[in-house]
Design a protein around this motif. Sequence first.
Motif, PDB file in Angstrom:
ATOM      1  N   GLN A 157      30.150  30.493  39.064  1.00 18.73           N
ATOM      2  CA  GLN A 157      30.448  30.594  40.491  1.00 18.73           C
ATOM      3  C   GLN A 157      29.251  30.085  41.282  1.00 18.73           C
ATOM      4  N   GLY A 186      31.296  41.036  39.678  1.00 21.82           N
ATOM      5  CA  GLY A 186      32.411  40.403  39.001  1.00 21.82           C
ATOM      6  C   GLY A 186      33.721  40.763  39.679  1.00 21.82           C
ATOM      7  N   PRO A 187      34.679  39.848  39.699  1.00 20.99           N
ATOM      8  CA  PRO A 187      35.979  40.156  40.313  1.00 20.99           C
ATOM      9  C   PRO A 187      36.629  41.375  39.677  1.00 20.99           C
ATOM     10  N   LEU A 226      36.465  27.947  35.541  1.00 16.01           N
ATOM     11  CA  LEU A 226      36.494  28.250  34.122  1.00 16.01           C
ATOM     12  C   LEU A 226      35.725  27.211  33.330  1.00 16.01           C
ATOM     13  N   PHE A 231      35.995  41.677  34.213  1.00 15.47           N
ATOM     14  CA  PHE A 231      34.809  40.848  34.346  1.00 15.47           C
ATOM     15  C   PHE A 231      33.531  41.646  34.130  1.00 15.47           C
ATOM     16  N   GLY A 267      29.386  30.303  47.723  1.00 23.13           N
ATOM     17  CA  GLY A 267      30.495  30.048  48.634  1.00 23.13           C
ATOM     18  C   GLY A 267      31.743  29.508  47.974  1.00 23.13           C
ATOM     19  N   MET A 268      31.753  29.488  46.652  1.00 25.27           N
ATOM     20  CA  MET A 268      32.886  28.914  45.930  1.00 25.27           C
ATOM     21  C   MET A 268      33.601  29.991  45.122  1.00 25.27           C
ATOM     22  N   GLY A 269      34.823  29.649  44.696  1.00 24.27           N
ATOM     23  CA  GLY A 269      35.506  30.512  43.753  1.00 24.27           C
ATOM     24  C   GLY A 269      34.984  30.294  42.346  1.00 24.27           C
ATOM     25  N   LEU A 270      35.503  31.062  41.415  1.00 23.86           N
ATOM     26  CA  LEU A 270      35.072  30.928  40.028  1.00 23.86           C
ATOM     27  C   LEU A 270      35.744  29.718  39.384  1.00 23.86           C
ATOM     28  N   PHE A 304      40.919  29.922  40.037  1.00 25.35           N
ATOM     29  CA  PHE A 304      40.496  30.616  41.252  1.00 25.35           C
ATOM     30  C   PHE A 304      40.340  29.607  42.378  1.00 25.35           C
ATOM     31  N   GLY A 305      40.900  29.908  43.543  1.00 29.26           N
ATOM     32  CA  GLY A 305      40.594  29.131  44.735  1.00 29.26           C
ATOM     33  C   GLY A 305      39.371  29.730  45.399  1.00 29.26           C
ATOM     34  N   THR A 306      39.228  29.517  46.687  1.00 25.88           N
ATOM     35  CA  THR A 306      38.083  30.078  47.412  1.00 25.88           C
ATOM     36  C   THR A 306      38.405  31.434  48.027  1.00 25.88           C
ATOM     37  N   GLY A 307      39.679  31.864  47.976  1.00 32.64           N
ATOM     38  CA  GLY A 307      40.037  33.197  48.401  1.00 32.64           C
ATOM     39  C   GLY A 307      39.982  33.421  49.898  1.00 32.64           C
ATOM     40  N   TYR A 328      43.116  31.300  34.375  1.00 36.98           N
ATOM     41  CA  TYR A 328      43.252  31.438  35.813  1.00 36.98           C
ATOM     42  C   TYR A 328      42.619  30.233  36.493  1.00 36.98           C
ATOM     43  N   TYR A 331      33.074  31.851  33.111  1.00 38.93           N
ATOM     44  CA  TYR A 331      33.216  31.201  34.406  1.00 38.93           C
ATOM     45  C   TYR A 331      31.834  30.960  35.009  1.00 38.93           C
ATOM     46  N   PHE A 336      29.897  34.398  34.907  1.00 37.63           N
ATOM     47  CA  PHE A 336      30.665  35.604  34.617  1.00 37.63           C
ATOM     48  C   PHE A 336      31.427  35.431  33.318  1.00 37.63           C
ATOM     49  N   ARG A 386      22.673  35.695  36.674  1.00 34.79           N
ATOM     50  CA  ARG A 386      22.218  34.778  37.713  1.00 34.79           C
ATOM     51  C   ARG A 386      21.171  33.855  37.144  1.00 34.79           C
ATOM     52  N   TYR A 395      41.252  37.123  46.015  1.00 33.24           N
ATOM     53  CA  TYR A 395      41.787  35.936  45.355  1.00 33.24           C
ATOM     54  C   TYR A 395      43.223  36.177  44.917  1.00 33.24           C
ATOM     55  N   ARG A 427      38.170  35.821  52.732  1.00 30.45           N
ATOM     56  CA  ARG A 427      37.084  36.761  52.991  1.00 30.45           C
ATOM     57  C   ARG A 427      37.563  37.779  54.017  1.00 30.45           C
ATOM     58  N   GLU A 451      37.857  24.057  33.060  1.00 25.02           N
ATOM     59  CA  GLU A 451      37.728  23.025  34.083  1.00 25.02           C
ATOM     60  C   GLU A 451      36.420  22.263  34.023  1.00 25.02           C
TER      61      GLU A 451
END
Lengths: 111, 109
Positions: free
Chosen positions: B37, A43-44, B45, B100, B40-43, A101-104, A99, B35, B90, B105, A87, A106, B59
């Motif tokens: 995920q 988790g973030p 909502l 978080f 390869g993507m962001g989270l 979140f974009g893809t951030g 929030y 959320y 999450f 999974r 992020y 790496r 979203e």
Amino acid sequence: DAKTTQPTSMDCAEGRAANLPCNHSTISGNEYVYWYRQIHSQGPQYIIHGLKNNETNEMASLIITEDRKSSTLILPHATLRDTAVYYCIVREVSGTYKYIFGTGTRLKVLA
Amino acid sequence: NAGVTQTPKFQVLKTGQSMTLQCAQDMNHNSMYWYRQDPGMGLRLIYYSASEGTTDKGEVPNGYNVSRLNKREFSLRLESAAPSQTSVYFCASSIYEQYFGPGTRLTVT
């Protein structure tokens, strides 16, 4: 859509400072800048946040430009354990704290 | 102080099955979030709850329902699972910064 733009990836040598940029050109006066990181598939994790002044805590420093359109997260002495996705998020000062979140970015710290 | 806990950690469902993902926090936070995920993507909502007794769409709410059972618990239900719902889920809670959980999974075959 995410309100922030970050580079897809960056490398940093171990022991050196990692500087992660974020563009948030549409930020409004009532929005904070928050930084989180996600290590592997965990988790973030919250790192730091700021409104308009620079901020520092035990993990990192946050530098926000005077016009608030961009910011930089600084990890002063990167270690291998800092390898993660970082992020940058903008969040309203009040309200429901949603929030986007974009893809951030790496970040890979190299030995 | 366990923070945010999620159960189960892993789950495999067949298309059309239903299940509920559980989330609990012991930090006395008012707000809770779900959320997803994808690789390869962001989270993104799904739903959030600003306070006990209230829930709102995020979203990507289609195919999900939520229940804010009390201040501690916020559950996410998939009524009829689809392969497109294969993801890591999450849960988070907050007063200001979000905390978080470890994630669930989920694979839908």
